[in-house]
Design an enzyme around this catalytic site. Structure first.
Site, PDB file in Angstrom:
ATOM      1  N   GLU A  59     -41.885  14.462  91.791  1.00 57.30           N
ATOM      2  CA  GLU A  59     -41.893  15.880  91.467  1.00 57.30           C
ATOM      3  C   GLU A  59     -41.796  16.113  89.964  1.00 57.30           C
ATOM      4  O   GLU A  59     -42.391  17.056  89.433  1.00 57.30           O
ATOM      5  CB  GLU A  59     -40.733  16.579  92.187  1.00 57.30           C
ATOM      6  N   ARG A 265     -40.831   1.244  94.398  1.00 61.90           N
ATOM      7  CA  ARG A 265     -40.620   2.660  94.090  1.00 61.90           C
ATOM      8  C   ARG A 265     -39.284   2.893  93.403  1.00 61.90           C
ATOM      9  O   ARG A 265     -39.181   3.708  92.486  1.00 61.90           O
ATOM     10  CB  ARG A 265     -40.690   3.456  95.396  1.00 61.90           C
ATOM     11  N   GLY A 306     -42.104   4.457  84.114  1.00 62.77           N
ATOM     12  CA  GLY A 306     -43.040   5.241  83.323  1.00 62.77           C
ATOM     13  C   GLY A 306     -44.329   4.540  82.943  1.00 62.77           C
ATOM     14  O   GLY A 306     -45.043   5.004  82.058  1.00 62.77           O
ATOM     15  N   GLU A 307     -44.657   3.428  83.625  1.00 67.43           N
ATOM     16  CA  GLU A 307     -45.866   2.684  83.264  1.00 67.43           C
ATOM     17  C   GLU A 307     -46.875   2.606  84.406  1.00 67.43           C
ATOM     18  O   GLU A 307     -47.770   1.758  84.395  1.00 67.43           O
ATOM     19  CB  GLU A 307     -45.491   1.276  82.793  1.00 67.43           C
ATOM     20  N   ASN A 331     -48.027   9.071  96.078  1.00 66.90           N
ATOM     21  CA  ASN A 331     -49.141   9.731  95.414  1.00 66.90           C
ATOM     22  C   ASN A 331     -50.249   8.726  95.063  1.00 66.90           C
ATOM     23  O   ASN A 331     -50.010   7.732  94.388  1.00 66.90           O
ATOM     24  CB  ASN A 331     -48.612  10.398  94.134  1.00 66.90           C
ATOM     25  N   LEU A 332     -51.467   8.997  95.538  1.00 62.79           N
ATOM     26  CA  LEU A 332     -52.598   8.128  95.205  1.00 62.79           C
ATOM     27  C   LEU A 332     -53.520   8.743  94.152  1.00 62.79           C
ATOM     28  O   LEU A 332     -54.514   8.143  93.759  1.00 62.79           O
ATOM     29  CB  LEU A 332     -53.393   7.781  96.457  1.00 62.79           C
ATOM     30  N   ILE A 333     -53.178   9.939  93.660  1.00 65.54           N
ATOM     31  CA  ILE A 333     -54.036  10.638  92.707  1.00 65.54           C
ATOM     32  C   ILE A 333     -54.108   9.889  91.382  1.00 65.54           C
ATOM     33  O   ILE A 333     -55.166   9.817  90.740  1.00 65.54           O
ATOM     34  CB  ILE A 333     -53.545  12.084  92.500  1.00 65.54           C
ATOM     35  N   GLU A 334     -52.985   9.311  90.926  1.00 62.14           N
ATOM     36  CA  GLU A 334     -52.974   8.599  89.650  1.00 62.14           C
ATOM     37  C   GLU A 334     -53.952   7.427  89.674  1.00 62.14           C
ATOM     38  O   GLU A 334     -54.635   7.163  88.678  1.00 62.14           O
ATOM     39  CB  GLU A 334     -51.563   8.110  89.325  1.00 62.14           C
TER      40      GLU A 334
END
Length: 432
Positions: A59, A265, A306-307, A331-334
């Site tokens: 989030e 995660r 953050g990587e 999330n798979l968008i990245e």
């Protein structure tokens, strides 16, 4: 009366909440830092303040485009980010640590007096709750104090909707206190409307607007250079129980030259996951050691924060964690944003619409279990043309869905300056 009963339940749970913090601090000592904030003892906020609640890592990253847009539009304002987890708070530090206009704190537990203390000290002009966090006492207190409250980037699976229907009147009262809901999809909007939300607009998913930072892309290319021509398979944002399945399948099926980049995660599990790889006889190195990846290394543990964009940039194929056991998927968008082909498992209910469309557009492949996922991913490593086609489809998929940040910003501007004629532009109607 229902909310009174709800508040009494919270009071009864206070000893359990304290014990839970102590228990979680065994693995992650940060849970014992800033503990007074969880009871409403926050520092006085600088005014004027815009408040955004982002419960954890996902989030917080989703909120980043909105935070930057608000800072650009209101440079004289202070942004207060609230979280529930130390990793969410740490992510905010990584994203905005150099900007004095952004600060982080823990959101208090949903006790009436803690919520009142928080609002008294924060004094926000506006509140934004990212995705789906429904807190009856907090929402009601905002309404009573005249603080406009927006549920932004909202998603609600049918599974979650069934849970909220069991407390129908309490959920309805909370949702009616919201000024506007910005839903990710028409289906999310319809479910929230059925539960009692009033003004609902379909704004899309802000995560599509999170552009890969150039520094992360450069870092990913540097990682890639370390391994030369070796194929790199990424297992991204894996959850407890999934690493064992993935490592077992990799040990049986993976060629010796394939490098498995494994990124759990939750950082408190890094050591545990390292042991799992070692127990299977797989030579492991850690990202945190900052050593060149040796040719004989089979598993590279992504024990950093953050990587993730860099890891996706480095990999040729990504297995998306949270989808191999019933966690709902990550999330798979990245991955799609940098053109990394995606393989997902059967449990994607938290990202159902995104996963389904990614598959339909050819950017992702769905598999029934971790072994099938590993087999599919390893096969893709040997099919460069197919990978290129999937990567291009992923980039096109992300590009087609951008714009949610601006639509959400339009809503917020309408609430911040209603007397200046800045009415929010309507999003798509919830019936599509």
């Amino acid at each position: 009366m229902l909310r009174l009963g709800y508040s009494l339940c919270w009071l009864a749970l206070i000893p359990a909440l304290v014990l839970r913090l102590l228990w979680r601090a065994r693995r992650q000592p940060e849970y014992l830092q800033h503990i007074s904030e969880r009871w409403g003892a926050h520092s006085e906020s600088r005014e004027p303040t815009l408040w955004i609640h982002a419960v954890s890592v996902g989030e917080t990253r989703a909120a980043a485009p909105l935070v930057r847009a608000l800072l650009a539009r209101h440079p004289d304002h202070h942004i207060l980010l609230t979280h529930m987890t130390p990793t969410g708070r740490a992510t905010a530090g990584e994203l905005f640590g150099d900007d004095p206009r952004v600060s982080s704190a823990y959101l208090p537990y949903d006790l009436p007096w803690a919520v009142a203390a928080f609002l008294e000290r924060a004094r926000p002009r506006l509140g934004v709750i990212m995705e789906t966090e429904i807190w009856p006492n907090l929402f009601t207190a905002c309404k009573r104090r005249g603080v406009p409250l927006v549920l932004a980037n909202a998603r609600l699976s049918e599974r979650s909707a069934r849970g909220y229907r069991k407390i129908g009147a309490l959920a309805r009262e909370a949702l009616e206190a919201l000024s506007v809901v910005g839903a990710q999809t028409p289906q999310d909007g319809a479910r929230l409307t059925a539960l009692g939300a009033g003004s609902v607009q379909v704004t899309g998913n802000i995560k599509f607007d999170a552009a890969p930072p150039p520094a992360q892309q450069a870092l990913g290319k540097a990682f890639r250079a370390q391994v030369g021509g070796r194929p790199v398979l990424l297992a991204a944002s894996t959850r407890e129980g999934e690493e064992a399945l993935i490592l077992d399948a990799f040990a049986r099926l993976g060629d010796e030259d394939v490098l498995l980049l494994l990124v759990p995660r939750h950082p408190q599990r890094f050591d545990e996951v390292a042991r799992l790889a070692s127990d299977r006889g797989l030579k492991l190195q850690r990202r945190s050691d900052n050593q060149r990846i040796a040719p004989e290394t089979r598993v590279w543990l992504g024990d950093s924060m953050g990587e993730m964009f860099a890891y996706y940039q480095m990999a040729e194929v990504a297995l998306i964690g949270g989808s191999w056991l019933p966690f709902g998927g990550q999330n798979l968008i990245e991955a799609c944003a940098v053109g990394c082909p995606v393989v997902v498992g059967p449990h994607t209910f938290n990202f159902a619409a995104v996963a389904e469309e990614a598959e339909a557009r050819g950017a992702a492949l769905g598999c029934a279990n971790a072994e099938a996922g590993m087999t599919t991913a390893l096969a893709l490593l040997k099919e460069p043309a197919r990978r290129r086609a999937m990567g291009q489809a992923g980039i096109a998929f992300v590009t087609a869905h951008q714009g949610a940040t601006q639509r959400t910003l339009d809503i917020l501007e309408g609430l911040l300056a209603p007397d200046q004629g800045h009415a929010p532009r309507p999003g798509r109607p919830i019936d599509g």
